[in-house]
Design an enzyme around this catalytic site. Structure first.
Site, PDB file in Angstrom:
ATOM      1  CG  ASN A   1      -1.942  -1.128   1.167  1.00  0.00           C
ATOM      2  OD1 ASN A   1      -2.166  -1.733   0.128  1.00  0.00           O
ATOM      3  ND2 ASN A   1      -2.538  -1.440   2.308  1.00  0.00           N
TER       4      ASN A   1
ATOM      5  CB  THR B   1     -10.213   2.301   0.787  1.00  0.00           C
ATOM      6  OG1 THR B   1     -11.311   1.827   1.590  1.00  0.00           O
ATOM      7  CG2 THR B   1      -9.079   2.676   1.715  1.00  0.00           C
TER       8      THR B   1
ATOM      9  CE1 TYR C   1      -6.559  -1.833   2.621  1.00  0.00           C
ATOM     10  CE2 TYR C   1      -8.543  -0.916   3.634  1.00  0.00           C
ATOM     11  CZ  TYR C   1      -7.844  -1.313   2.509  1.00  0.00           C
ATOM     12  OH  TYR C   1      -8.421  -1.169   1.274  1.00  0.00           O
TER      13      TYR C   1
END
Length: 304
Positions: free
Chosen positions: A84, A111, A136
């Site tokens: 990421n 996201t 995340y």
């Protein structure tokens, strides 16, 4: 536009992005660490872009002479930072090594979880200050900010929770669809569900937004971040019911228990998510076309 390079082409989002570009008559080069059956129609490059030296990655991109590079990669758990964040930094660094006149546009997939938990009733636009609470979401936000502050021709799409065909079975809805495919009438499934409402978008509509972000010719510096969602916060119980209907099972197949869902597709405290998509609709000319019921039916059919 003649060619697009899609990183993460073997994932659920990547496969639909490849298909969306192909449907527009645009050549696709699929990139991932390993091939998958659905990448067969496209030229494929086996590449770990997170570990590839920037100079080598720059040469690969130069050789492809693509108009757009889409980063549809996604890292969970121990891979979060490497995929990421590190991969995105390698990719932007490689693009910056190319002559400015020959740099492809970068479309980075972010996201909704980058925003963090939202107060109930909020409809979040792109001005909402992100406050993620999970590792995340933090890594995805770091990547988005890195891309947006670069001097590249780059776009970030903050995508809502996805539903639709070929959804990963690692998440709650994907695993439930697969479980329902193995369930016979008369069986009962006990589920623990939070009283949550979230924004869901069909993965095919999200892929269409990627194509539009690639094709829109001129983007103002303050119009490079777009929310991609349905604009509706749907009760998760409605999605469960729609999956049971798609499976042609009796409504009482599911026995609900109150509680919290803990899965990789749900941010801590995300009992409400809803995205304002006005900017994507007005600038990109994008609008979702798949109903939630149709998306869940397609999800079940590809899980069966």
């Amino acid at each position: 536009m003649t060619k697009t390079v899609v990183l993460g082409a073997t994932g659920c989002m990547g496969r639909h992005v490849c298909a969306a570009f192909e449907a527009r008559g645009i050549d696709v080069v699929a990139v991932a660490r390993r091939p998958a059956p659905h990448t067969a129609p496209h030229p494929f490059l086996a590449l770990d872009a997170a570990d590839c030296p920037q100079e080598q990655l720059a040469q690969i991109l130069a050789d492809q002479n693509a108009d757009t590079v889409v980063n549809a990669t996604l890292g969970w758990g121990e891979e979060q930072h490497r995929i990421n964040v590190q991969l995105v930094k390698h990719l932007t660094g490689a693009l910056q090594l190319l002559p400015a006149a020959h740099r492809p546009r970068l479309v980075q997939l972010g996201t909704v979880h980058e925003y963090g938990p939202m107060p109930h009733g909020t409809v979040a636009d792109e001005h909402l200050e992100p406050a993620p609470r999970t590792d995340y979401a933090r890594t995805k936000l770091a990547a988005s900010r890195h891309v947006l502050t670069s001097d590249l021709d780059a776009v970030v799409l903050r995508v809502a929770n996805t539903v639709g065909p070929h959804l990963t079975q690692d998440g709650f809805l994907g695993s439930l669809a697969a479980r329902l495919a193995r369930t016979t009438p008369g069986e009962r499934i006990e589920l623990t569900l939070a009283d949550a409402r979230r924004d869901y978008i069909d993965v095919r509509d999200a892929a269409d937004a990627v194509v539009r972000a690639a094709l829109t010719p001129t983007l103002a510096p303050d119009r490079r971040l777009f929310n991609i969602g349905s604009g509706t916060a749907s009760p998760i119980t409605d999605l469960v019911t729609a999956l049971v209907t798609a499976a042609s099972l009796p409504p009482d197949t599911i026995v609900l228990r109150p509680g919290e869902i803990r899965s990789q597709d749900t941010a801590v405290g995300a009992d409400w998510t809803c995205l304002d998509t006005t900017r994507a609709r007005s600038v990109l000319g994008w609008t979702p076309t798949h109903t939630l019921e149709a998306s869940l039916r397609a999800m079940y059919e590809t899980a069966a």
